[in-house]
Design an enzyme around this catalytic site. Structure first.
Site, PDB file in Angstrom:
ATOM      1  N   TRP A 131       7.377  28.939  43.248  1.00 61.34           N
ATOM      2  CA  TRP A 131       8.725  29.517  43.281  1.00 61.34           C
ATOM      3  C   TRP A 131       9.310  29.769  41.899  1.00 61.34           C
ATOM      4  CZ3 TRP A 131      11.346  26.128  40.394  1.00 61.34           C
ATOM      5  CH2 TRP A 131      10.876  24.801  40.377  1.00 61.34           C
ATOM      6  N   ASN A 132       8.769  29.167  40.824  1.00 61.90           N
ATOM      7  CA  ASN A 132       9.500  29.183  39.554  1.00 61.90           C
ATOM      8  C   ASN A 132       9.519  30.552  38.874  1.00 61.90           C
ATOM      9  OD1 ASN A 132       6.718  28.659  39.174  1.00 61.90           O
ATOM     10  ND2 ASN A 132       7.084  27.782  37.153  1.00 61.90           N
ATOM     11  N   SER A 158       7.812  28.097  50.062  1.00 65.42           N
ATOM     12  CA  SER A 158       8.695  28.148  51.228  1.00 65.42           C
ATOM     13  C   SER A 158      10.172  28.265  50.873  1.00 65.42           C
ATOM     14  CB  SER A 158       8.480  26.902  52.093  1.00 65.42           C
ATOM     15  OG  SER A 158       7.164  26.858  52.599  1.00 65.42           O
ATOM     16  N   GLY A 207       0.321  26.188  41.180  1.00 64.29           N
ATOM     17  CA  GLY A 207       1.187  25.175  41.763  1.00 64.29           C
ATOM     18  C   GLY A 207       0.871  23.805  41.222  1.00 64.29           C
ATOM     19  N   SER A 208       1.181  22.806  42.028  1.00 61.78           N
ATOM     20  CA  SER A 208       1.028  21.424  41.599  1.00 61.78           C
ATOM     21  C   SER A 208      -0.431  21.000  41.622  1.00 61.78           C
ATOM     22  CB  SER A 208       1.841  20.507  42.509  1.00 61.78           C
ATOM     23  OG  SER A 208       1.258  20.460  43.804  1.00 61.78           O
ATOM     24  N   GLU A 229      -4.330  27.487  38.743  1.00 58.71           N
ATOM     25  CA  GLU A 229      -3.461  27.279  37.587  1.00 58.71           C
ATOM     26  C   GLU A 229      -2.454  26.230  38.012  1.00 58.71           C
ATOM     27  OE1 GLU A 229      -0.295  27.002  35.718  1.00 58.71           O
ATOM     28  OE2 GLU A 229       0.138  29.122  36.036  1.00 58.71           O
ATOM     29  N   LEU A 230      -2.608  25.021  37.459  1.00 58.29           N
ATOM     30  CA  LEU A 230      -1.860  23.874  37.963  1.00 58.29           C
ATOM     31  C   LEU A 230      -0.829  23.405  36.934  1.00 58.29           C
ATOM     32  CD1 LEU A 230      -4.922  22.060  39.581  1.00 58.29           C
ATOM     33  CD2 LEU A 230      -3.426  23.807  40.567  1.00 58.29           C
ATOM     34  N   CYS A 263       5.494  25.854  33.838  1.00 64.81           N
ATOM     35  CA  CYS A 263       4.258  25.087  33.618  1.00 64.81           C
ATOM     36  C   CYS A 263       3.878  25.077  32.155  1.00 64.81           C
ATOM     37  CB  CYS A 263       3.136  25.649  34.487  1.00 64.81           C
ATOM     38  SG  CYS A 263       2.857  27.413  34.276  1.00 64.81           S
ATOM     39  N   GLU A 360       3.912  15.329  34.317  1.00 62.06           N
ATOM     40  CA  GLU A 360       4.577  16.606  34.060  1.00 62.06           C
ATOM     41  C   GLU A 360       6.049  16.478  34.429  1.00 62.06           C
ATOM     42  OE1 GLU A 360       4.129  21.377  34.953  1.00 62.06           O
ATOM     43  OE2 GLU A 360       3.472  19.953  36.487  1.00 62.06           O
TER      44      GLU A 360
END
Length: 455
Positions: A131-132, A158, A207-208, A229-230, A263, A360
Protein backbone atom coordinates in the site's frame (compact mmCIF):
# COMPACT_ATOMS: atom_id res chain seq x y z
CA UNK A 1 -18.65 -12.76 0.39
CA UNK A 2 -16.79 -10.11 2.37
CA UNK A 3 -15.60 -6.58 1.73
CA UNK A 4 -12.38 -4.63 1.44
CA UNK A 5 -12.77 -1.50 3.56
CA UNK A 6 -11.10 1.75 2.57
CA UNK A 7 -10.35 3.99 5.60
CA UNK A 8 -8.90 7.50 5.62
CA UNK A 9 -5.90 7.37 8.01
CA UNK A 10 -6.01 11.14 8.49
CA UNK A 11 -9.43 10.97 10.12
CA UNK A 12 -9.93 7.30 10.89
CA UNK A 13 -13.22 7.46 9.00
CA UNK A 14 -14.45 4.85 6.55
CA UNK A 15 -14.40 5.93 2.89
CA UNK A 16 -15.97 3.03 1.03
CA UNK A 17 -16.38 -0.74 0.96
CA UNK A 18 -15.45 -2.83 -2.08
CA UNK A 19 -16.93 -6.31 -2.55
CA UNK A 20 -14.44 -9.17 -2.51
CA UNK A 21 -14.24 -11.10 -5.76
CA UNK A 22 -15.85 -14.53 -5.27
CA UNK A 23 -14.14 -17.77 -6.27
CA UNK A 24 -16.02 -17.91 -9.56
CA UNK A 25 -14.94 -14.36 -10.34
CA UNK A 26 -11.31 -15.19 -9.61
CA UNK A 27 -11.50 -18.16 -11.95
CA UNK A 28 -13.00 -16.03 -14.72
CA UNK A 29 -10.27 -13.39 -14.29
CA UNK A 30 -7.47 -15.96 -14.44
CA UNK A 31 -9.12 -17.64 -17.42
CA UNK A 32 -9.37 -14.33 -19.28
CA UNK A 33 -5.71 -13.51 -18.58
CA UNK A 34 -4.75 -16.94 -19.88
CA UNK A 35 -6.96 -16.64 -22.98
CA UNK A 36 -5.64 -13.15 -23.81
CA UNK A 37 -1.98 -14.16 -23.43
CA UNK A 38 -1.38 -15.82 -26.84
CA UNK A 39 -2.74 -12.88 -28.80
CA UNK A 40 -0.99 -10.28 -26.63
CA UNK A 41 2.35 -12.11 -26.71
CA UNK A 42 2.30 -12.38 -30.51
CA UNK A 43 2.21 -8.59 -30.93
CA UNK A 44 5.52 -7.00 -31.81
CA UNK A 45 7.25 -5.49 -28.80
CA UNK A 46 7.09 -2.12 -30.55
CA UNK A 47 3.32 -2.43 -30.78
CA UNK A 48 3.04 -3.23 -27.08
CA UNK A 49 5.31 -0.24 -26.40
CA UNK A 50 2.70 1.96 -28.05
CA UNK A 51 0.22 0.95 -25.36
CA UNK A 52 2.70 2.11 -22.72
CA UNK A 53 2.89 5.52 -24.36
CA UNK A 54 -0.89 5.69 -24.14
CA UNK A 55 -0.71 4.60 -20.50
CA UNK A 56 1.69 7.46 -19.74
CA UNK A 57 -0.78 9.93 -21.23
CA UNK A 58 -3.70 8.43 -19.30
CA UNK A 59 -1.76 8.63 -16.03
CA UNK A 60 -0.95 12.29 -16.54
CA UNK A 61 -4.51 13.12 -17.56
CA UNK A 62 -5.80 11.54 -14.36
CA UNK A 63 -2.93 12.59 -12.12
CA UNK A 64 -4.93 14.72 -9.68
CA UNK A 65 -7.75 12.25 -8.94
CA UNK A 66 -5.24 9.40 -8.75
CA UNK A 67 -3.06 11.35 -6.32
CA UNK A 68 -6.00 12.35 -4.14
CA UNK A 69 -7.20 8.77 -3.95
CA UNK A 70 -3.78 7.61 -2.74
CA UNK A 71 -3.64 10.35 -0.11
CA UNK A 72 -7.14 9.53 1.09
CA UNK A 73 -6.48 5.80 1.36
CA UNK A 74 -2.97 5.56 2.76
CA UNK A 75 -2.07 9.04 4.00
CA UNK A 76 0.92 10.07 1.88
CA UNK A 77 1.29 13.81 1.26
CA UNK A 78 -0.58 14.98 -1.81
CA UNK A 79 2.59 16.45 -3.30
CA UNK A 80 4.28 13.05 -2.97
CA UNK A 81 1.26 11.29 -4.47
CA UNK A 82 1.39 13.54 -7.53
CA UNK A 83 5.11 12.80 -7.88
CA UNK A 84 4.38 9.07 -7.68
CA UNK A 85 1.92 9.23 -10.55
CA UNK A 86 4.40 11.20 -12.65
CA UNK A 87 7.12 8.65 -11.88
CA UNK A 88 4.84 5.92 -13.22
CA UNK A 89 4.32 7.89 -16.43
CA UNK A 90 8.08 8.39 -16.82
CA UNK A 91 8.63 4.64 -16.40
CA UNK A 92 6.07 3.96 -19.13
CA UNK A 93 7.96 6.24 -21.48
CA UNK A 94 11.32 4.73 -20.53
CA UNK A 95 10.18 1.19 -21.29
CA UNK A 96 8.32 2.28 -24.42
CA UNK A 97 11.57 3.76 -25.70
CA UNK A 98 14.08 1.18 -24.49
CA UNK A 99 12.14 -1.97 -23.64
CA UNK A 100 11.92 -3.42 -27.16
CA UNK A 101 15.73 -3.31 -27.38
CA UNK A 102 15.96 -5.37 -24.19
CA UNK A 103 13.91 -8.09 -25.89
CA UNK A 104 15.94 -8.34 -29.10
CA UNK A 105 17.38 -11.82 -29.69
CA UNK A 106 20.90 -12.18 -28.30
CA UNK A 107 23.13 -13.83 -30.89
CA UNK A 108 25.71 -16.26 -29.51
CA UNK A 109 28.63 -17.85 -31.35
CA UNK A 110 28.60 -21.65 -30.97
CA UNK A 111 29.06 -24.82 -32.99
CA UNK A 112 25.74 -24.11 -34.72
CA UNK A 113 25.26 -22.31 -37.98
CA UNK A 114 23.11 -19.90 -35.99
CA UNK A 115 22.41 -19.81 -32.26
CA UNK A 116 20.72 -17.26 -30.08
CA UNK A 117 18.82 -16.50 -26.89
CA UNK A 118 15.20 -15.46 -27.43
CA UNK A 119 13.36 -13.68 -24.61
CA UNK A 120 9.82 -15.08 -24.63
CA UNK A 121 7.00 -14.30 -22.17
CA UNK A 122 5.75 -16.85 -19.66
CA UNK A 123 2.02 -16.16 -19.43
CA UNK A 124 -0.19 -14.67 -16.69
CA UNK A 125 1.86 -13.19 -13.83
CA UNK A 126 0.45 -12.43 -10.38
CA UNK A 127 1.56 -9.25 -8.64
CA UNK A 128 1.04 -9.11 -4.86
CA UNK A 129 1.63 -5.47 -4.01
CA UNK A 130 1.82 -3.18 -0.94
CA UNK A 131 0.00 0.00 0.00
CA UNK A 132 2.85 2.47 0.61
CA UNK A 133 3.35 3.33 -3.08
CA UNK A 134 0.02 2.08 -4.39
CA UNK A 135 0.70 2.98 -8.03
CA UNK A 136 4.48 2.85 -8.41
CA UNK A 137 5.02 -0.52 -6.73
CA UNK A 138 2.43 -2.18 -8.96
CA UNK A 139 3.41 -0.46 -12.19
CA UNK A 140 7.14 -0.94 -11.88
CA UNK A 141 6.40 -4.65 -12.30
CA UNK A 142 3.33 -4.44 -14.53
CA UNK A 143 5.00 -2.16 -17.10
CA UNK A 144 7.94 -4.45 -18.01
CA UNK A 145 5.84 -7.59 -17.55
CA UNK A 146 3.21 -6.50 -20.06
CA UNK A 147 5.79 -5.11 -22.48
CA UNK A 148 7.52 -8.52 -22.44
CA UNK A 149 4.20 -10.04 -23.54
CA UNK A 150 2.84 -11.36 -20.26
CA UNK A 151 -0.62 -10.63 -18.90
CA UNK A 152 -0.94 -9.35 -15.34
CA UNK A 153 -3.19 -10.09 -12.38
CA UNK A 154 -2.93 -7.60 -9.49
CA UNK A 155 -3.64 -8.54 -5.89
CA UNK A 156 -3.22 -5.22 -4.12
CA UNK A 157 -3.04 -4.47 -0.40
CA UNK A 158 -6.44 -4.69 1.24
CA UNK A 159 -6.34 -1.12 2.61
CA UNK A 160 -5.99 0.52 -0.84
CA UNK A 161 -8.82 -1.09 -2.83
CA UNK A 162 -9.69 2.23 -4.45
CA UNK A 163 -6.18 2.68 -5.81
CA UNK A 164 -6.25 -0.89 -7.12
CA UNK A 165 -9.52 -0.28 -8.94
CA UNK A 166 -8.14 2.97 -10.35
CA UNK A 167 -5.17 1.14 -11.83
CA UNK A 168 -7.42 -1.19 -13.80
CA UNK A 169 -9.44 1.80 -14.98
CA UNK A 170 -6.36 3.65 -16.21
CA UNK A 171 -5.17 0.58 -18.15
CA UNK A 172 -8.59 0.38 -19.77
CA UNK A 173 -8.55 4.10 -20.57
CA UNK A 174 -5.15 3.64 -22.21
CA UNK A 175 -6.69 1.13 -24.60
CA UNK A 176 -5.07 -2.07 -23.35
CA UNK A 177 -6.99 -5.13 -24.53
CA UNK A 178 -9.33 -6.49 -21.88
CA UNK A 179 -7.59 -9.20 -19.88
CA UNK A 180 -4.04 -7.88 -20.20
CA UNK A 181 -4.25 -6.18 -16.79
CA UNK A 182 -6.85 -7.18 -14.22
CA UNK A 183 -7.34 -6.14 -10.59
CA UNK A 184 -8.27 -9.01 -8.28
CA UNK A 185 -10.20 -7.59 -5.31
CA UNK A 186 -9.31 -10.44 -2.96
CA UNK A 187 -7.95 -10.90 0.53
CA UNK A 188 -4.67 -12.52 1.46
CA UNK A 189 -6.48 -15.80 2.16
CA UNK A 190 -7.15 -16.25 -1.57
CA UNK A 191 -3.59 -15.60 -2.79
CA UNK A 192 -2.27 -19.14 -2.48
CA UNK A 193 -5.07 -20.45 -4.65
CA UNK A 194 -4.15 -18.03 -7.43
CA UNK A 195 -0.45 -18.88 -7.13
CA UNK A 196 -1.09 -22.60 -7.42
CA UNK A 197 -3.43 -22.20 -10.39
CA UNK A 198 -1.56 -23.87 -13.30
CA UNK A 199 -2.52 -21.02 -15.63
CA UNK A 200 -0.48 -18.54 -13.56
CA UNK A 201 3.20 -18.73 -14.47
CA UNK A 202 4.98 -16.33 -12.12
CA UNK A 203 4.58 -14.25 -8.95
CA UNK A 204 6.11 -10.97 -7.84
CA UNK A 205 5.64 -9.70 -4.31
CA UNK A 206 6.64 -6.47 -2.67
CA UNK A 207 5.86 -6.53 1.02
CA UNK A 208 6.86 -7.82 4.40
CA UNK A 209 9.36 -10.54 5.13
CA UNK A 210 6.56 -12.78 6.40
CA UNK A 211 4.47 -12.30 3.29
CA UNK A 212 7.50 -13.04 1.14
CA UNK A 213 8.14 -16.34 2.89
CA UNK A 214 4.50 -17.37 2.48
CA UNK A 215 4.37 -16.46 -1.22
CA UNK A 216 7.73 -18.08 -1.94
CA UNK A 217 6.64 -21.28 -0.20
CA UNK A 218 3.40 -21.48 -2.16
CA UNK A 219 5.16 -20.69 -5.44
CA UNK A 220 7.93 -23.17 -4.71
CA UNK A 221 5.46 -26.00 -4.25
CA UNK A 222 4.08 -25.20 -7.70
CA UNK A 223 7.49 -24.53 -9.28
CA UNK A 224 6.62 -20.94 -10.15
CA UNK A 225 9.16 -18.19 -10.77
CA UNK A 226 9.16 -15.51 -8.05
CA UNK A 227 10.61 -12.05 -7.51
CA UNK A 228 10.56 -10.78 -3.92
CA UNK A 229 11.23 -7.23 -2.75
CA UNK A 230 10.84 -7.32 1.01
CA UNK A 231 11.69 -5.20 4.02
CA UNK A 232 14.70 -3.02 4.50
CA UNK A 233 16.68 -1.39 7.29
CA UNK A 234 18.91 0.81 5.17
CA UNK A 235 22.11 2.20 6.63
CA UNK A 236 22.93 5.88 6.13
CA UNK A 237 26.67 6.12 6.82
CA UNK A 238 28.05 9.55 7.70
CA UNK A 239 31.83 9.76 7.48
CA UNK A 240 33.81 12.31 9.44
CA UNK A 241 34.62 14.46 6.41
CA UNK A 242 30.98 14.89 5.32
CA UNK A 243 29.31 18.30 4.97
CA UNK A 244 27.14 17.93 8.08
CA UNK A 245 24.72 20.76 7.30
CA UNK A 246 23.89 19.28 3.91
CA UNK A 247 23.91 15.68 5.08
CA UNK A 248 21.58 16.35 8.02
CA UNK A 249 19.12 18.05 5.66
CA UNK A 250 19.24 15.05 3.33
CA UNK A 251 18.91 12.70 6.31
CA UNK A 252 15.56 14.22 7.27
CA UNK A 253 14.30 13.73 3.72
CA UNK A 254 15.71 10.22 3.52
CA UNK A 255 13.95 9.10 6.70
CA UNK A 256 10.67 11.00 6.69
CA UNK A 257 9.68 10.88 3.03
CA UNK A 258 6.36 9.12 2.47
CA UNK A 259 5.67 9.44 6.22
CA UNK A 260 8.65 7.19 6.87
CA UNK A 261 6.78 4.26 5.31
CA UNK A 262 9.32 3.37 2.66
CA UNK A 263 11.30 0.15 2.31
CA UNK A 264 14.34 2.11 1.12
CA UNK A 265 14.05 4.94 3.64
CA UNK A 266 17.22 5.53 5.65
CA UNK A 267 16.50 3.83 8.97
CA UNK A 268 19.87 3.35 10.67
CA UNK A 269 22.09 6.45 10.75
CA UNK A 270 25.61 5.16 11.38
CA UNK A 271 27.91 8.08 12.16
CA UNK A 272 31.63 8.26 12.85
CA UNK A 273 32.00 9.13 16.54
CA UNK A 274 34.13 12.23 15.97
CA UNK A 275 31.22 14.04 14.29
CA UNK A 276 28.30 12.23 15.91
CA UNK A 277 27.35 14.94 18.41
CA UNK A 278 27.40 17.63 15.73
CA UNK A 279 25.37 15.48 13.31
CA UNK A 280 22.79 14.53 15.95
CA UNK A 281 22.29 18.18 16.90
CA UNK A 282 21.61 19.12 13.30
CA UNK A 283 19.36 16.10 12.74
CA UNK A 284 17.36 16.86 15.87
CA UNK A 285 16.90 20.46 14.78
CA UNK A 286 15.58 19.31 11.40
CA UNK A 287 13.22 16.78 12.93
CA UNK A 288 11.79 19.31 15.37
CA UNK A 289 10.94 21.61 12.44
CA UNK A 290 8.81 18.93 10.71
CA UNK A 291 5.20 20.03 10.41
CA UNK A 292 2.75 17.20 11.05
CA UNK A 293 -0.71 17.64 9.61
CA UNK A 294 -3.30 16.98 6.93
CA UNK A 295 -1.49 15.33 3.99
CA UNK A 296 -3.79 17.14 1.59
CA UNK A 297 -2.31 20.48 2.72
CA UNK A 298 0.55 21.75 0.60
CA UNK A 299 2.61 22.87 3.61
CA UNK A 300 2.43 19.58 5.53
CA UNK A 301 5.72 17.71 5.95
CA UNK A 302 4.44 14.52 7.60
CA UNK A 303 1.09 12.80 7.43
CA UNK A 304 -0.38 9.85 9.35
CA UNK A 305 0.64 6.24 9.31
CA UNK A 306 -1.54 4.11 7.08
CA UNK A 307 -3.20 1.99 9.80
CA UNK A 308 -3.54 2.06 13.59
CA UNK A 309 -1.74 -1.29 14.01
CA UNK A 310 1.29 0.13 12.19
CA UNK A 311 1.37 3.08 14.58
CA UNK A 312 1.09 0.76 17.58
CA UNK A 313 3.83 -1.54 16.30
CA UNK A 314 6.15 1.42 15.70
CA UNK A 315 5.59 2.77 19.21
CA UNK A 316 6.33 -0.67 20.64
CA UNK A 317 9.67 -0.70 18.80
CA UNK A 318 10.51 2.75 20.16
CA UNK A 319 9.55 1.75 23.70
CA UNK A 320 11.60 -1.45 23.58
CA UNK A 321 14.62 0.41 22.21
CA UNK A 322 14.47 3.03 24.96
CA UNK A 323 14.06 0.33 27.59
CA UNK A 324 17.24 -1.28 26.19
CA UNK A 325 19.25 1.94 26.56
CA UNK A 326 18.54 4.15 23.54
CA UNK A 327 18.07 7.87 24.20
CA UNK A 328 14.87 9.42 22.83
CA UNK A 329 15.77 12.99 21.86
CA UNK A 330 12.54 13.90 20.06
CA UNK A 331 9.05 12.50 19.67
CA UNK A 332 8.56 8.97 20.85
CA UNK A 333 4.79 9.00 21.14
CA UNK A 334 1.52 8.81 19.22
CA UNK A 335 -0.12 12.19 18.74
CA UNK A 336 -3.38 12.89 20.50
CA UNK A 337 -5.50 13.75 17.48
CA UNK A 338 -7.82 12.11 15.00
CA UNK A 339 -6.18 9.64 12.65
CA UNK A 340 -3.05 7.55 12.99
CA UNK A 341 -0.34 10.14 13.59
CA UNK A 342 3.01 9.47 15.25
CA UNK A 343 5.44 12.17 16.30
CA UNK A 344 8.65 12.43 14.27
CA UNK A 345 11.13 10.66 16.51
CA UNK A 346 14.90 10.64 17.04
CA UNK A 347 16.65 7.85 18.92
CA UNK A 348 20.35 8.18 19.73
CA UNK A 349 22.93 5.62 20.88
CA UNK A 350 21.09 2.73 19.26
CA UNK A 351 23.06 -0.50 19.17
CA UNK A 352 22.66 -4.02 17.78
CA UNK A 353 20.22 -5.96 19.92
CA UNK A 354 17.78 -3.05 20.09
CA UNK A 355 14.52 -3.14 18.16
CA UNK A 356 15.34 0.06 16.25
CA UNK A 357 18.54 -1.55 14.96
CA UNK A 358 17.52 -5.17 14.42
CA UNK A 359 13.99 -4.69 13.08
CA UNK A 360 12.53 -2.67 10.23
CA UNK A 361 10.93 0.50 11.61
CA UNK A 362 8.21 1.46 9.16
CA UNK A 363 7.38 5.01 10.14
CA UNK A 364 8.86 8.37 11.24
CA UNK A 365 11.65 7.12 13.54
CA UNK A 366 15.33 7.87 12.94
CA UNK A 367 17.87 5.75 14.85
CA UNK A 368 21.47 6.94 15.28
CA UNK A 369 24.32 4.51 15.94
CA UNK A 370 27.85 5.73 16.65
CA UNK A 371 30.86 4.02 15.03
CA UNK A 372 34.50 4.40 16.03
CA UNK A 373 35.69 4.55 12.41
CA UNK A 374 34.74 3.64 8.84
CA UNK A 375 35.46 -0.06 9.31
CA UNK A 376 33.13 -0.30 12.28
CA UNK A 377 30.54 1.73 10.34
CA UNK A 378 30.59 -0.82 7.53
CA UNK A 379 30.45 -3.71 9.99
CA UNK A 380 27.42 -2.16 11.71
CA UNK A 381 25.72 -1.48 8.39
CA UNK A 382 26.15 -5.13 7.41
CA UNK A 383 25.07 -6.41 10.85
CA UNK A 384 21.49 -6.68 9.66
CA UNK A 385 19.46 -9.50 8.21
CA UNK A 386 18.20 -7.01 5.63
CA UNK A 387 20.06 -5.91 2.51
CA UNK A 388 17.95 -3.62 0.36
CA UNK A 389 19.70 -0.25 0.14
CA UNK A 390 22.33 1.88 1.80
CA UNK A 391 24.10 5.19 1.38
CA UNK A 392 27.49 6.71 2.18
CA UNK A 393 28.08 10.43 2.75
CA UNK A 394 31.54 11.94 2.35
CA UNK A 395 33.37 14.73 0.55
CA UNK A 396 35.65 12.10 -1.03
CA UNK A 397 33.60 10.43 -3.76
CA UNK A 398 36.25 7.82 -4.58
CA UNK A 399 36.43 6.75 -0.95
CA UNK A 400 32.64 6.79 -0.81
CA UNK A 401 32.45 4.38 -3.72
CA UNK A 402 34.93 2.06 -2.04
CA UNK A 403 32.76 2.00 1.09
CA UNK A 404 29.58 1.55 -0.95
CA UNK A 405 31.04 -1.54 -2.62
CA UNK A 406 31.54 -3.08 0.84
CA UNK A 407 27.88 -2.78 1.81
CA UNK A 408 25.79 -5.96 1.67
CA UNK A 409 22.79 -4.56 -0.18
CA UNK A 410 21.20 -4.40 -3.60
CA UNK A 411 21.41 -0.61 -4.01
CA UNK A 412 24.29 1.49 -2.67
CA UNK A 413 24.34 5.26 -3.15
CA UNK A 414 27.15 7.75 -2.54
CA UNK A 415 26.07 11.26 -1.51
CA UNK A 416 22.50 10.57 -2.58
CA UNK A 417 19.25 9.32 -1.09
CA UNK A 418 18.46 5.74 -2.08
CA UNK A 419 15.73 5.66 -4.72
CA UNK A 420 14.36 3.48 -7.49
CA UNK A 421 14.97 4.54 -11.08
CA UNK A 422 13.59 2.85 -14.24
CA UNK A 423 17.09 2.97 -15.76
CA UNK A 424 18.71 0.98 -12.93
CA UNK A 425 17.95 -2.50 -11.55
CA UNK A 426 16.33 -2.49 -8.13
CA UNK A 427 16.15 -5.21 -5.48
CA UNK A 428 17.80 -6.65 -2.41
CA UNK A 429 19.80 -9.48 -0.88
CA UNK A 430 19.56 -11.46 2.36
CA UNK A 431 16.10 -11.17 3.95
CA UNK A 432 15.25 -8.24 1.68
CA UNK A 433 14.44 -10.70 -1.07
CA UNK A 434 15.79 -11.67 -4.47
CA UNK A 435 15.32 -10.90 -8.13
CA UNK A 436 15.40 -7.48 -9.73
CA UNK A 437 12.88 -4.95 -10.91
CA UNK A 438 13.34 -2.19 -13.50
CA UNK A 439 15.94 -1.70 -16.25
CA UNK A 440 16.86 -4.60 -18.55
CA UNK A 441 17.13 -7.09 -15.69
CA UNK A 442 13.59 -6.31 -14.60
CA UNK A 443 12.00 -7.06 -17.95
CA UNK A 444 13.89 -10.36 -18.14
CA UNK A 445 12.65 -11.72 -14.81
CA UNK A 446 9.40 -13.04 -16.25
CA UNK A 447 10.56 -14.34 -19.60
CA UNK A 448 11.85 -17.64 -20.87
CA UNK A 449 15.48 -17.20 -21.89
CA UNK A 450 15.14 -19.73 -24.70
CA UNK A 451 18.17 -21.12 -26.47
CA UNK A 452 17.59 -21.55 -30.21
CA UNK A 453 20.20 -23.67 -32.06
CA UNK A 454 20.09 -24.01 -35.84
CA UNK A 455 22.44 -26.36 -37.73
Amino acid sequence: MGELISVNPTTGQRIRAYPVLPSAGIDRAVARASERFPEWSRLRAGKRAGFLEQLARALREQSEPLARRATEEMGKRLTEARAEVEKCAVACEYYAGHGPDFLVDQMVASDAGRSLVAWQPLGPVLLVMPWNFPYWQALRQAIPATLAGNTVLLKHASNVPGCAAALEEVFNDAGFPEGVFRNLAIGSDAVEGVITDPRVRGVSLTGSEGAGRAVAAAAGKSLKKTVLELGGSDAFIVLADADLDHVAEQAVKARFQNNGETCIAAKRFIVEASVADAFVARLRDGIERIKVGDPMAEDTDLGPLARPDLRDDLHDQVRRSVDAGAACLAGGEALDRDGYFYAPTLLDRVRPGMAAFDEETFGPVAAVTRAADVDEAVALANASRYGLGGSVWTRDRARGEQVARRLECGCAFVNGIVKSDPRLPFGGVKDSGYGRELAALGIREFVNAKTVWVD
